[in-house]
Structures are given as C-alpha cells and as structure tokens.
Design a protein around this motif. Structure first.
Motif, PDB file in Angstrom:
ATOM      1  N   ASN A 164       3.307   0.548  13.257  1.00 34.56           N
ATOM      2  CA  ASN A 164       3.084  -0.019  11.929  1.00 34.56           C
ATOM      3  C   ASN A 164       4.377  -0.607  11.370  1.00 34.56           C
ATOM      4  N   ASP A 165       4.268  -1.705  10.627  1.00 34.97           N
ATOM      5  CA  ASP A 165       5.459  -2.406  10.148  1.00 34.97           C
ATOM      6  C   ASP A 165       6.334  -1.568   9.217  1.00 34.97           C
ATOM      7  N   ALA A 166       5.737  -0.799   8.304  1.00 32.06           N
ATOM      8  CA  ALA A 166       6.544   0.059   7.428  1.00 32.06           C
ATOM      9  C   ALA A 166       7.259   1.132   8.237  1.00 32.06           C
ATOM     10  N   ASN A 167       6.575   1.678   9.241  1.00 36.02           N
ATOM     11  CA  ASN A 167       7.212   2.671  10.103  1.00 36.02           C
ATOM     12  C   ASN A 167       8.370   2.055  10.883  1.00 36.02           C
ATOM     13  N   CYS A 168       8.195   0.820  11.334  1.00 37.02           N
ATOM     14  CA  CYS A 168       9.287   0.136  12.034  1.00 37.02           C
ATOM     15  C   CYS A 168      10.489  -0.040  11.110  1.00 37.02           C
ATOM     16  N   ALA A 169      10.233  -0.465   9.883  1.00 32.36           N
ATOM     17  CA  ALA A 169      11.336  -0.645   8.936  1.00 32.36           C
ATOM     18  C   ALA A 169      12.065   0.667   8.698  1.00 32.36           C
ATOM     19  N   ALA A 170      11.322   1.758   8.602  1.00 32.17           N
ATOM     20  CA  ALA A 170      11.938   3.066   8.403  1.00 32.17           C
ATOM     21  C   ALA A 170      12.793   3.459   9.604  1.00 32.17           C
ATOM     22  N   LEU A 171      12.303   3.192  10.810  1.00 28.08           N
ATOM     23  CA  LEU A 171      13.070   3.506  12.021  1.00 28.08           C
ATOM     24  C   LEU A 171      14.365   2.702  12.064  1.00 28.08           C
ATOM     25  N   VAL A 218       8.246   1.501   0.532  1.00 21.60           N
ATOM     26  CA  VAL A 218       8.229   0.047   0.450  1.00 21.60           C
ATOM     27  C   VAL A 218       7.487  -0.321  -0.840  1.00 21.60           C
ATOM     28  N   VAL A 219       8.228  -0.847  -1.801  1.00 22.42           N
ATOM     29  CA  VAL A 219       7.659  -1.152  -3.106  1.00 22.42           C
ATOM     30  C   VAL A 219       7.452  -2.656  -3.209  1.00 22.42           C
ATOM     31  N   GLY A 220       6.209  -3.074  -3.096  1.00 24.97           N
ATOM     32  CA  GLY A 220       5.864  -4.491  -3.171  1.00 24.97           C
ATOM     33  C   GLY A 220       4.692  -4.679  -4.099  1.00 24.97           C
ATOM     34  N   THR A 221       3.636  -5.324  -3.604  1.00 19.99           N
ATOM     35  CA  THR A 221       2.402  -5.443  -4.379  1.00 19.99           C
ATOM     36  C   THR A 221       1.792  -4.066  -4.594  1.00 19.99           C
ATOM     37  N   GLY A 222       1.904  -3.223  -3.568  1.00 20.19           N
ATOM     38  CA  GLY A 222       1.546  -1.820  -3.647  1.00 20.19           C
ATOM     39  C   GLY A 222       2.744  -1.008  -3.188  1.00 20.19           C
ATOM     40  N   VAL A 223       2.531   0.287  -2.983  1.00 21.20           N
ATOM     41  CA  VAL A 223       3.605   1.153  -2.481  1.00 21.20           C
ATOM     42  C   VAL A 223       3.154   1.745  -1.153  1.00 21.20           C
ATOM     43  N   GLY A 224       3.833   1.349  -0.101  1.00 23.50           N
ATOM     44  CA  GLY A 224       3.585   1.935   1.214  1.00 23.50           C
ATOM     45  C   GLY A 224       4.821   2.689   1.647  1.00 23.50           C
ATOM     46  N   GLY A 225       4.900   2.997   2.929  1.00 28.17           N
ATOM     47  CA  GLY A 225       6.109   3.661   3.374  1.00 28.17           C
ATOM     48  C   GLY A 225       5.941   4.463   4.633  1.00 28.17           C
ATOM     49  N   SER A 226       6.835   5.423   4.789  1.00 36.98           N
ATOM     50  CA  SER A 226       6.897   6.169   6.039  1.00 36.98           C
ATOM     51  C   SER A 226       7.617   7.484   5.823  1.00 36.98           C
ATOM     52  N   LEU A 227       7.258   8.454   6.636  1.00 38.87           N
ATOM     53  CA  LEU A 227       7.964   9.734   6.686  1.00 38.87           C
ATOM     54  C   LEU A 227       8.506   9.929   8.091  1.00 38.87           C
ATOM     55  N   ILE A 228       9.757  10.327   8.193  1.00 39.10           N
ATOM     56  CA  ILE A 228      10.380  10.582   9.491  1.00 39.10           C
ATOM     57  C   ILE A 228      10.969  11.985   9.502  1.00 39.10           C
ATOM     58  N   PHE A 229      10.631  12.736  10.546  1.00 39.53           N
ATOM     59  CA  PHE A 229      11.202  14.063  10.757  1.00 39.53           C
ATOM     60  C   PHE A 229      11.751  14.134  12.174  1.00 39.53           C
ATOM     61  N   GLY A 231       2.712   8.532   4.931  1.00 41.23           N
ATOM     62  CA  GLY A 231       3.534   7.519   4.277  1.00 41.23           C
ATOM     63  C   GLY A 231       2.789   6.587   3.347  1.00 41.23           C
ATOM     64  N   GLU A 232       1.492   6.756   3.180  1.00 44.67           N
ATOM     65  CA  GLU A 232       0.746   5.889   2.263  1.00 44.67           C
ATOM     66  C   GLU A 232       0.867   6.428   0.840  1.00 44.67           C
ATOM     67  N   PHE A 233       2.092   6.362   0.321  1.00 43.64           N
ATOM     68  CA  PHE A 233       2.394   6.961  -0.978  1.00 43.64           C
ATOM     69  C   PHE A 233       1.656   6.279  -2.126  1.00 43.64           C
ATOM     70  N   VAL A 255      -0.146   5.474  -7.719  1.00 41.58           N
ATOM     71  CA  VAL A 255       1.250   5.044  -7.734  1.00 41.58           C
ATOM     72  C   VAL A 255       1.333   3.522  -7.592  1.00 41.58           C
ATOM     73  N   SER A 256       0.511   2.948  -6.721  1.00 43.25           N
ATOM     74  CA  SER A 256       0.529   1.492  -6.553  1.00 43.25           C
ATOM     75  C   SER A 256       0.133   0.770  -7.829  1.00 43.25           C
ATOM     76  N   GLU A 257      -0.797   1.336  -8.585  1.00 49.20           N
ATOM     77  CA  GLU A 257      -1.291   0.658  -9.785  1.00 49.20           C
ATOM     78  C   GLU A 257      -0.265   0.634 -10.910  1.00 49.20           C
ATOM     79  N   VAL A 258       0.544   1.684 -11.032  1.00 52.10           N
ATOM     80  CA  VAL A 258       1.473   1.745 -12.176  1.00 52.10           C
ATOM     81  C   VAL A 258       2.947   1.721 -11.773  1.00 52.10           C
ATOM     82  N   GLY A 259       3.240   1.729 -10.465  1.00 53.06           N
ATOM     83  CA  GLY A 259       4.634   1.806 -10.045  1.00 53.06           C
ATOM     84  C   GLY A 259       5.185   0.559  -9.396  1.00 53.06           C
ATOM     85  N   THR A 260       4.504  -0.578  -9.540  1.00 49.32           N
ATOM     86  CA  THR A 260       4.964  -1.802  -8.885  1.00 49.32           C
ATOM     87  C   THR A 260       5.183  -2.918  -9.896  1.00 49.32           C
TER      88      THR A 260
END
Length: 294
Positions: free
Chosen positions: A104-111, A129-140, A153-155, A166-171
């Motif tokens: 996934n692209d967000a996971n790639c960016a996190a790596l 990743v804060v854009g039109t919505g909020v996506g992202g990734s978790l790495i352990f 990571g779908e925050f 979060v996507s509705e009020v945080g972007t």
C-alpha cells in the motif's frame, strides 16, 4: 544492494524509477492509463526499458488500496478500479519476468521515513498522511502492521467526536469547506489562505484551524497511549506548513494537563520525503519481501 525497478501507481500519474541502493535514477511520471490492458502494456514497456538501463533484479510497487501481501491481490477501492480483486502481483511478475513486491502507498511512505527519513533510527512509528482524509501506517520492529482485515493505519475512520470521524474534522479540505459554507465571499481561498486568515485573527478561520490541531492532537495522543510508537510522523501536503507541528503540540500539552498521569510526550515530526516517499518505500518493501535477492 542490487538495482531494482520501482513503480508508484497513482490515480493521475504512475511514477517510475530505478533504485541503485541509495538514490532514485531515471525518475519520471506518465499519465495513468484508462484501461487494464493499457496499464499492463505501459508497465511492461517501462520495466523492459529499465532492464536496458541497468540489470534490475526485481520490481517494487507502491499501490493504492488494501494490498494483501499473502495473495498479491489489491482489495478495497481506489481511483483505479481495474487494479482490484485479482492476482495482479502474479500477473505483473509473469509479464516482467522478475520477482515483484507490492505494498500500500501509505505503508510504502512510512517504510521510506523509517529507513532514512524522519523515523530513521527508530524501531516503531505511526505515520499519518493528512490529505483529503487521514490515512497512514503503523510499523513495529521495522515491519508494517497490516491488521486482521488490512485496515491497520486507517486512522481517518476513528471517531473524533460523537458524530464525526478524524477525516471529517481533522483535514484542511473539510475545514475549508466548512469555513466557505459560513463565509460565501471566501469561495476562492485555499487551505494555505485559511491558515493565514487564522493567524491574522479571523475568528471563524481560527476556529477551523484549531479544530484540525485538536483533532490530530487527540488522535496522536490516543495512538501514543494505545500503540506507544517511538515517533509519530506527519505526511501529506499540510506537513509543509511550519505552523502545523507547533499547533498540534500545543493541543497535546492541553490534553496532558487534563490527564496529569500521562507522562509520555509524543514525539511528533514532519515527514522528510514527499514525491519520492512511495518509490523509496517500495524498495524497502522489496528488500523485506525478498531478503535473499537483495
């Protein structure tokens, strides 16, 4: 590290590059095809061209959607419907005549950020990743946490209020829409100007910007106390705004005052990589997928 071909699939353009172990070479973008047949034709031609440039040993691909690393199928939905719900990784590998990894692209960016960017030196991080919505990734332990349903990571789906995610009020785009709905004369302003209006004392703009800060701060605080990553990295266009991190940190400070027992102050940093992040992360993912090749 041997050379790799890299592909970053986007809804508007597809980016291509060759990875030499440290840098991206022959980096360019081509408009995303409209059909699956044209998509396969383009990628095959580009990879064949890479082969004439350097002896690549495989191809790492960054893709939208829920990439299943076990099956090589891209689930979910994206702006490119024809890449979903079939064994795309296997088919691409056959067409290229090379091993292929997909993530996934967000996971790639996190790596990418973990390997040599804002998260360098850490073993774990949360990447928003804060854009039109909020996506992202978790790495352990340097590995993506995909989750039981590939929704790690779908925050943006998290609830920020009793009624809003979060996507509705945080972007920024959603904050801008709310501001413009209340101020029709501001129809032509953009997100950058919204922050400028807030800094200049516009009460309505300030309210919207503070809502963004508070929402992201609450999300980050909750991530810190649920997953406890070493760092929390912010990506997306708004990460270039120098006011963003201080604004978030000020709201985190308020939350910590509300919860005196909360001893950990989240380490929040902006991303280092922008346009190169997905390609660089695709190289990291390939190395993790095929350690015997790298």
């Amino acid at each position: 590290m041997k050379s790799l071909g890299l592909v970053d699939i986007g809804g508007t353009t597809i980016k291509f590059a060759v990875w030499d172990g440290e840098n991206l070479q022959h980096h360019h973008a081509i408009a995303t095809p409209k059909t699956r047949a044209d998509f396969f034709e383009l990628l095959t031609a580009e990879v064949n061209q890479m082969k004439t440039q350097v002896p690549i040993v495989g191809v790492g691909i960054s893709s939208p959607g829920a990439v299943d690393k076990k099956t090589g199928v891209v689930g979910g939905a994206s702006a490119i419907p024809y890449i979903h719900n079939f064994e795309i990784q296997k088919e691409l590998s056959e067409k290229f005549g090379l091993p292929v990894s997909m993530e996934n692209d967000a996971n790639c960016a996190a790596l990418a950020e973990l390997a040599s960017g804002a998260g360098a030196g850490a073993d774990s991080l949360a990447f928003l990743v804060v854009g039109t919505g909020v996506g992202g990734s978790l790495i352990f332990n340097h590995r993506i946490w995909h989750g039981a349903h590939l929704f790690g990571g779908e925050f943006g789906f998290m609830m920020a209020t009793a009624k809003n995610t979060v996507s509705e009020v945080g972007t920024v785009p959603n904050a801008l829409r709310r501001y413009q709905a209340a101020n029709p004369e501001a129809e032509s302003i953009d997100g950058k100007q919204l922050f400028e209006l807030a800094a200049a004392g516009d009460a309505a703009a300030s309210k919207e910007v503070q809502t963004i800060y508070r929402t992201l701060a609450t999300t980050i605080y909750n991530l810190q106390y649920s997953f406890d990553p070493e760092k929390i990295v912010i990506g997306g266009g708004v990460s270039n705004n120098p006011a963003l991190i201080p604004g978030i940190e000020a709201e985190i400070a308020k939350i910590r005052k509300q919860v005196p027992i909360a001893s950990i102050k989240p380490e929040v940093v902006p991303c280092v990589y922008t346009d190169e992040a997905n390609l660089r992360g695709a190289a990291v993912d390939f190395e993790q997928t095929y350690p015997e090749i790298g």
